[in-house]
Write an enzyme that holds these catalytic residues in place. Sequence first.
Site, PDB file in Angstrom:
ATOM      1  N   GLY A 302      31.743  44.675  44.105  1.00 56.16           N
ATOM      2  CA  GLY A 302      31.335  44.061  42.842  1.00 56.16           C
ATOM      3  C   GLY A 302      31.309  42.554  43.007  1.00 56.16           C
ATOM      4  O   GLY A 302      30.260  41.913  43.079  1.00 56.16           O
ATOM      5  N   TYR A 348      45.682  35.765  36.887  1.00 57.95           N
ATOM      6  CA  TYR A 348      46.014  36.050  38.293  1.00 57.95           C
ATOM      7  C   TYR A 348      46.463  34.828  39.069  1.00 57.95           C
ATOM      8  O   TYR A 348      46.519  34.898  40.314  1.00 57.95           O
ATOM      9  CB  TYR A 348      44.789  36.600  39.029  1.00 57.95           C
ATOM     10  CG  TYR A 348      44.045  37.725  38.373  1.00 57.95           C
ATOM     11  CD1 TYR A 348      44.692  38.913  38.021  1.00 57.95           C
ATOM     12  CD2 TYR A 348      42.683  37.625  38.121  1.00 57.95           C
ATOM     13  CE1 TYR A 348      43.982  39.955  37.440  1.00 57.95           C
ATOM     14  CE2 TYR A 348      41.973  38.662  37.544  1.00 57.95           C
ATOM     15  CZ  TYR A 348      42.627  39.827  37.201  1.00 57.95           C
ATOM     16  OH  TYR A 348      41.925  40.852  36.635  1.00 57.95           O
ATOM     17  N   CYS A 375      43.980  27.243  21.949  1.00 54.33           N
ATOM     18  CA  CYS A 375      45.299  26.820  21.489  1.00 54.33           C
ATOM     19  C   CYS A 375      46.383  27.452  22.335  1.00 54.33           C
ATOM     20  O   CYS A 375      47.130  28.323  21.870  1.00 54.33           O
ATOM     21  CB  CYS A 375      45.479  27.207  20.038  1.00 54.33           C
ATOM     22  SG  CYS A 375      44.396  26.244  19.026  1.00 54.33           S
ATOM     23  N   GLU A 376      46.434  27.063  23.584  1.00 56.91           N
ATOM     24  CA  GLU A 376      47.378  27.681  24.507  1.00 56.91           C
ATOM     25  C   GLU A 376      47.490  26.759  25.716  1.00 56.91           C
ATOM     26  O   GLU A 376      46.467  26.367  26.287  1.00 56.91           O
ATOM     27  CB  GLU A 376      46.798  29.040  24.939  1.00 56.91           C
ATOM     28  CG  GLU A 376      47.731  29.860  25.699  1.00 56.91           C
ATOM     29  CD  GLU A 376      47.655  31.342  25.276  1.00 56.91           C
ATOM     30  OE1 GLU A 376      48.288  32.112  25.975  1.00 56.91           O
ATOM     31  OE2 GLU A 376      47.014  31.685  24.278  1.00 56.91           O
ATOM     32  N   TYR A 405      33.704  38.793  37.074  1.00 60.76           N
ATOM     33  CA  TYR A 405      34.866  38.836  36.174  1.00 60.76           C
ATOM     34  C   TYR A 405      35.030  37.557  35.349  1.00 60.76           C
ATOM     35  O   TYR A 405      36.124  37.259  34.885  1.00 60.76           O
ATOM     36  CB  TYR A 405      36.141  39.151  36.967  1.00 60.76           C
ATOM     37  CG  TYR A 405      35.992  40.401  37.802  1.00 60.76           C
ATOM     38  CD1 TYR A 405      35.898  41.654  37.190  1.00 60.76           C
ATOM     39  CD2 TYR A 405      35.900  40.353  39.187  1.00 60.76           C
ATOM     40  CE1 TYR A 405      35.718  42.806  37.938  1.00 60.76           C
ATOM     41  CE2 TYR A 405      35.719  41.506  39.948  1.00 60.76           C
ATOM     42  CZ  TYR A 405      35.645  42.724  39.319  1.00 60.76           C
ATOM     43  OH  TYR A 405      35.461  43.871  40.058  1.00 60.76           O
TER      44      TYR A 405
HETATM   45  N1  LLP Z   1      35.638  50.151  42.766  1.00 59.91           N
HETATM   46  C1  LLP Z   1      36.683  50.403  41.979  1.00 59.91           C
HETATM   47  C2  LLP Z   1      37.142  51.771  41.801  1.00 59.91           C
HETATM   48  C3  LLP Z   1      37.342  49.345  41.344  1.00 59.91           C
HETATM   49  O1  LLP Z   1      38.382  49.596  40.570  1.00 59.91           O
HETATM   50  C4  LLP Z   1      36.893  48.026  41.540  1.00 59.91           C
HETATM   51  C5  LLP Z   1      37.558  46.903  40.883  1.00 59.91           C
HETATM   52  C6  LLP Z   1      35.774  47.812  42.362  1.00 59.91           C
HETATM   53  C7  LLP Z   1      35.174  48.903  42.975  1.00 59.91           C
HETATM   54  C8  LLP Z   1      35.204  46.442  42.614  1.00 59.91           C
HETATM   55  O2  LLP Z   1      36.071  45.561  43.195  1.00 59.91           O
HETATM   56  P1  LLP Z   1      35.517  44.166  43.733  1.00 59.91           P
HETATM   57  O3  LLP Z   1      34.572  44.460  44.870  1.00 59.91           O
HETATM   58  O4  LLP Z   1      34.791  43.516  42.619  1.00 59.91           O
HETATM   59  O5  LLP Z   1      36.718  43.413  44.131  1.00 59.91           O
HETATM   60  N2  LLP Z   1      39.237  41.786  37.202  1.00 59.91           N
HETATM   61  C9  LLP Z   1      39.823  41.497  38.482  1.00 59.91           C
HETATM   62  C10 LLP Z   1      39.626  42.520  39.522  1.00 59.91           C
HETATM   63  C11 LLP Z   1      39.969  43.902  39.084  1.00 59.91           C
HETATM   64  C12 LLP Z   1      38.924  44.794  39.574  1.00 59.91           C
HETATM   65  C13 LLP Z   1      39.239  46.196  39.274  1.00 59.91           C
HETATM   66  N3  LLP Z   1      38.466  47.098  40.017  1.00 59.91           N
HETATM   67  C14 LLP Z   1      39.468  40.121  38.948  1.00 59.91           C
HETATM   68  O6  LLP Z   1      39.007  39.333  38.128  1.00 59.91           O
HETATM   69  O7  LLP Z   1      39.717  39.763  40.085  1.00 59.91           O
END
Ligand code: LLP
Length: 447
Positions: A302, A348, A375-376, A405
């Site tokens: 992603g 994070y 406000c934080e 994200y």
């Molecule tokens: N496949 C599954 C089953 C997942 O849970 C995720 C991410 C991906 C693929 C894609 O991961 P990527 O290639 O984007 O790293 N919101 C967080 C990351 C949590 C992602 C959750 N799942 C952030 O902002 O870093």
Amino acid sequence: MTHPTDPQLWPANVTVTDGVLSLAGMSVTELAGTYGTPSFLLDVADLRERAARYRDALVGAFAPLGVDVDVYYASKAFLSTAVARWVHAEGLRIDTAAHGELATAIAAGIPGADIGLHGNNKSAAEITLALGHGVGRIVIDSLPEIELVGSIAAELGVRAPVMVRVTTGVHAGGHEFIATAHEDQKFGLSLASGAALEAMERIHADDRLDLLGLHSHIGSQILDPAGFGEAARALLGLRAEFAERTGELVPEVDLGGGFGIAYVPGEEGVDVAALAADLAGLLATEAQALGTTLPRLSFEPGRAIVGPTMITLYTVGTVKPVVLDDGGSRLYVSVDGGMSDNIRTALYDADYHAELVSRATTAPTVTARVVGKHCESGDIVVRNVALPADVDAGDLLAVPATGAYGRSMASNYNLLPRAGVVAVADGQAREIVRRETIEDVLALDMG
Ligand code: LLP
């Protein structure tokens, strides 16, 4: 300025002239004038190239082994119908994790066979929509879900193609909240406890379901590729064990996403071609040792597809020098967005970079912190960055690598309307997600 020379960090089609940054042929001053700030700016050609590069690297590495590979774009990173169409046109399928992502992929015209559905707590409505659209796979995340998917498939008169999400025990990735395959977290079925094998057996015995294979996602923002190999080995072992018991060698293994990218100067994203080549060697050896053929493979990047292709453009408001306890000082530069368009710094401890992009300056740099307007006090976009000492109200700041994200985790905190996403290609721009207005915010208020 580092940006034109640091392709790890900035979208591919960025140039700087007289201190003004342009993206795909449009200056940020012009874009800010037309679309306002904060805005996410997307380099469309870069997005498509990254998608194609991931597809080519992963497909190419396994082709000599006779192994087919599918690449799913993990749409949680950022999805709109335009993005779904662009990445699909580059040969990627779409991984969805909830109703809105699934509905958006469907609205984009993505064929069901090219869509996957994830989720640790899928609703009956989500499963019904997915099976009704003929999705290529649903990834089972718990034992009770087997019956739920089975009963909905029976109602619809279809056989549900499913995979089992396995918790392999491999702990990888950045922050604890984004590591997903160690035991003490909510995703998947444990390999160690036998739950994964039990799920496979139940599905195998269920006529309403078609067991496609096994899935593992070990975490996110992974820069050390070793975890993928460990997880792959665990899944191939489980697959062989299941084959011994039942005579059935499940056809597919998905190794998830998590490929890391650069967020600050000097960082380097994962080299996907090298990672894929290593993995291909490792899997070939492992399959030989197990005496099995290799499965079809899939991956779900992603962040690595969309992250580097977007920047967030902000307008500076207040600038305030603050004296620190150690006698030093920090320039607090407030922008017109903040944790509502980038929660990752607060959530994070993520690091970001920022630059002044609307004019040239010869001012020396000072230690600065880019903060939002919420406000934080934890409303920080970039914790530490060197900015020109003369940065002032009305200047435009750009934060790179916000494509993944950023908008997808945006909120309306303090009832701020959420930023739009402007796609730029060949000197032309178009909003692919409209900026919210105060009217949009008020429209949800029922009085
Ligand atoms: N496949 C599954 C089953 C997942 O849970 C995720 C991410 C991906 C693929 C894609 O991961 P990527 O290639 O984007 O790293 N919101 C967080 C990351 C949590 C992602 C959750 N799942 C952030 O902002 O870093």
